[in-house]
Write a protein that holds these residues in place. Sequence first.
Motif, PDB file in Angstrom:
ATOM      1  N   MET A  91       0.841  -1.204   0.000  1.00  0.00           N
ATOM      2  CA  MET A  91       0.000   0.000   0.000  1.00  0.00           C
ATOM      3  C   MET A  91       0.878   1.256   0.000  1.00  0.00           C
ATOM      4  O   MET A  91       0.620   2.210  -0.738  1.00  0.00           O
ATOM      5  CB  MET A  91      -0.917   0.000   1.225  1.00  0.00           C
ATOM      6  CG  MET A  91      -1.822   1.191   1.338  1.00  0.00           C
ATOM      7  SD  MET A  91      -3.235   1.135   0.234  1.00  0.00           S
ATOM      8  CE  MET A  91      -4.132  -0.256   0.894  1.00  0.00           C
ATOM      9  N   ILE A  92       1.924   1.240   0.821  1.00  0.00           N
ATOM     10  CA  ILE A  92       2.843   2.388   0.889  1.00  0.00           C
ATOM     11  C   ILE A  92       3.551   2.569  -0.451  1.00  0.00           C
ATOM     12  O   ILE A  92       3.611   3.672  -0.994  1.00  0.00           O
ATOM     13  CB  ILE A  92       3.848   2.206   2.046  1.00  0.00           C
ATOM     14  CG1 ILE A  92       3.115   2.263   3.392  1.00  0.00           C
ATOM     15  CG2 ILE A  92       4.948   3.262   1.981  1.00  0.00           C
ATOM     16  CD1 ILE A  92       3.952   1.845   4.584  1.00  0.00           C
ATOM     17  N   GLY A  94       2.580   1.519  -3.331  1.00  0.00           N
ATOM     18  CA  GLY A  94       1.582   1.870  -4.342  1.00  0.00           C
ATOM     19  C   GLY A  94       1.289   3.359  -4.397  1.00  0.00           C
ATOM     20  O   GLY A  94       0.863   3.874  -5.436  1.00  0.00           O
ATOM     21  N   ARG A  95       1.520   4.039  -3.290  1.00  0.00           N
ATOM     22  CA  ARG A  95       1.339   5.499  -3.252  1.00  0.00           C
ATOM     23  C   ARG A  95       2.645   6.233  -3.582  1.00  0.00           C
ATOM     24  O   ARG A  95       2.748   7.433  -3.446  1.00  0.00           O
ATOM     25  CB  ARG A  95       0.867   5.940  -1.859  1.00  0.00           C
ATOM     26  CG  ARG A  95      -0.435   5.323  -1.397  1.00  0.00           C
ATOM     27  CD  ARG A  95      -1.626   6.074  -1.953  1.00  0.00           C
ATOM     28  NE  ARG A  95      -2.869   5.426  -1.591  1.00  0.00           N
ATOM     29  CZ  ARG A  95      -3.777   5.918  -0.768  1.00  0.00           C
ATOM     30  NH1 ARG A  95      -3.587   7.094  -0.233  1.00  0.00           N
ATOM     31  NH2 ARG A  95      -4.862   5.236  -0.502  1.00  0.00           N
ATOM     32  N   GLU A  96       3.663   5.472  -3.963  1.00  0.00           N
ATOM     33  CA  GLU A  96       4.975   5.980  -4.347  1.00  0.00           C
ATOM     34  C   GLU A  96       5.745   6.651  -3.209  1.00  0.00           C
ATOM     35  O   GLU A  96       6.556   7.552  -3.423  1.00  0.00           O
ATOM     36  CB  GLU A  96       4.885   6.886  -5.581  1.00  0.00           C
ATOM     37  CG  GLU A  96       4.408   6.102  -6.787  1.00  0.00           C
ATOM     38  CD  GLU A  96       4.492   6.855  -8.084  1.00  0.00           C
ATOM     39  OE1 GLU A  96       5.256   7.826  -8.183  1.00  0.00           O
ATOM     40  OE2 GLU A  96       3.794   6.439  -9.021  1.00  0.00           O
ATOM     41  N   ILE A 120       8.559  10.697   1.601  1.00  0.00           N
ATOM     42  CA  ILE A 120       7.238  10.919   1.005  1.00  0.00           C
ATOM     43  C   ILE A 120       7.183  12.076   0.010  1.00  0.00           C
ATOM     44  O   ILE A 120       6.106  12.518  -0.359  1.00  0.00           O
ATOM     45  CB  ILE A 120       6.174  11.134   2.108  1.00  0.00           C
ATOM     46  CG1 ILE A 120       6.522  12.328   2.990  1.00  0.00           C
ATOM     47  CG2 ILE A 120       5.988   9.858   2.924  1.00  0.00           C
ATOM     48  CD1 ILE A 120       5.426  12.737   3.953  1.00  0.00           C
ATOM     49  N   MET A 123       5.148  11.030  -2.895  1.00  0.00           N
ATOM     50  CA  MET A 123       3.950  10.276  -2.567  1.00  0.00           C
ATOM     51  C   MET A 123       2.712  10.871  -3.222  1.00  0.00           C
ATOM     52  O   MET A 123       2.526  12.086  -3.221  1.00  0.00           O
ATOM     53  CB  MET A 123       3.746  10.228  -1.050  1.00  0.00           C
ATOM     54  CG  MET A 123       2.620   9.295  -0.645  1.00  0.00           C
ATOM     55  SD  MET A 123       2.454   9.130   1.129  1.00  0.00           S
ATOM     56  CE  MET A 123       1.535  10.602   1.505  1.00  0.00           C
ATOM     57  N   LYS A 124       1.891   9.994  -3.754  1.00  0.00           N
ATOM     58  CA  LYS A 124       0.620  10.411  -4.337  1.00  0.00           C
ATOM     59  C   LYS A 124      -0.426  10.438  -3.234  1.00  0.00           C
ATOM     60  O   LYS A 124      -0.580   9.481  -2.491  1.00  0.00           O
ATOM     61  CB  LYS A 124       0.198   9.447  -5.441  1.00  0.00           C
ATOM     62  CG  LYS A 124       1.115   9.493  -6.642  1.00  0.00           C
ATOM     63  CD  LYS A 124       0.661   8.536  -7.713  1.00  0.00           C
ATOM     64  CE  LYS A 124       1.572   8.643  -8.919  1.00  0.00           C
ATOM     65  NZ  LYS A 124       1.254   7.647  -9.930  1.00  0.00           N
ATOM     66  N   GLY A 125      -1.137  11.548  -3.126  1.00  0.00           N
ATOM     67  CA  GLY A 125      -2.186  11.657  -2.119  1.00  0.00           C
ATOM     68  C   GLY A 125      -1.654  12.181  -0.800  1.00  0.00           C
ATOM     69  O   GLY A 125      -0.480  12.498  -0.645  1.00  0.00           O
ATOM     70  N   GLU A 126      -2.554  12.253   0.152  1.00  0.00           N
ATOM     71  CA  GLU A 126      -2.240  12.775   1.480  1.00  0.00           C
ATOM     72  C   GLU A 126      -1.881  11.647   2.436  1.00  0.00           C
ATOM     73  O   GLU A 126      -2.363  10.516   2.296  1.00  0.00           O
ATOM     74  CB  GLU A 126      -3.438  13.549   2.039  1.00  0.00           C
ATOM     75  CG  GLU A 126      -3.815  14.767   1.233  1.00  0.00           C
ATOM     76  CD  GLU A 126      -2.740  15.834   1.250  1.00  0.00           C
ATOM     77  OE1 GLU A 126      -2.125  16.036   2.310  1.00  0.00           O
ATOM     78  OE2 GLU A 126      -2.512  16.446   0.193  1.00  0.00           O
ATOM     79  N   ASP A 129      -4.809  10.021   4.142  1.00  0.00           N
ATOM     80  CA  ASP A 129      -5.514   9.079   3.262  1.00  0.00           C
ATOM     81  C   ASP A 129      -4.799   7.731   3.230  1.00  0.00           C
ATOM     82  O   ASP A 129      -5.435   6.674   3.218  1.00  0.00           O
ATOM     83  CB  ASP A 129      -5.633   9.641   1.847  1.00  0.00           C
ATOM     84  CG  ASP A 129      -6.497  10.896   1.789  1.00  0.00           C
ATOM     85  OD1 ASP A 129      -7.350  11.085   2.679  1.00  0.00           O
ATOM     86  OD2 ASP A 129      -6.303  11.693   0.849  1.00  0.00           O
ATOM     87  N   LEU A 130      -3.464   7.766   3.207  1.00  0.00           N
ATOM     88  CA  LEU A 130      -2.689   6.524   3.235  1.00  0.00           C
ATOM     89  C   LEU A 130      -2.964   5.762   4.518  1.00  0.00           C
ATOM     90  O   LEU A 130      -3.228   4.557   4.495  1.00  0.00           O
ATOM     91  CB  LEU A 130      -1.191   6.810   3.104  1.00  0.00           C
ATOM     92  CG  LEU A 130      -0.268   5.614   3.350  1.00  0.00           C
ATOM     93  CD1 LEU A 130      -0.484   4.519   2.323  1.00  0.00           C
ATOM     94  CD2 LEU A 130       1.185   6.053   3.374  1.00  0.00           C
TER      95      LEU A 130
END
Length: 149
Positions: A91-92, A94-96, A120, A123-126, A129-130
């Motif tokens: 998951m981590i 996957g958010r780069e 991070i 990282m994509k997104g907040e 959210d992760l």
Amino acid sequence: MEPQGKERYYLVKEDILPEALLKTIQAKELLVRGRVKTVGEAVDRVSLSRSAFYKYKDGIHSLSQLDRENLVTLSFDLEHRSGILSRVLGMIAGREANVLTIHQSIPLQGMANVMITAEISQMKGELDDLLAAVREIDGVKASAVIGRG
């Protein structure tokens, strides 16, 4: 006018810095990378006086040293079952976010604490959210940010 005692920082192009500041950075990099063992060796290698090195060493840093602001330490309580940590790491990734360290405690009463330090900046997104997404993984009982930088 700035309040007294407040530090101010500037981002400056390398080509306008005085030679002593550039050589201080070079000497610090030699020390950090283990190419020399002592300050004396480092300043000799870059042709800088020891006094200039000590004068500037705490006041100049390469931009890469400032990347620490993009580090975060996360804590997770995971059930002791096969594959849960792998799904968290997936998951981590996957958010780069880039996982730098993983520390897992020995499971007690079927639970283990895992601390992950990640970079991070890409990282994509907040981050919140992760953490929420990781909490949705079956077997994850808690997730939190325990440190930044």
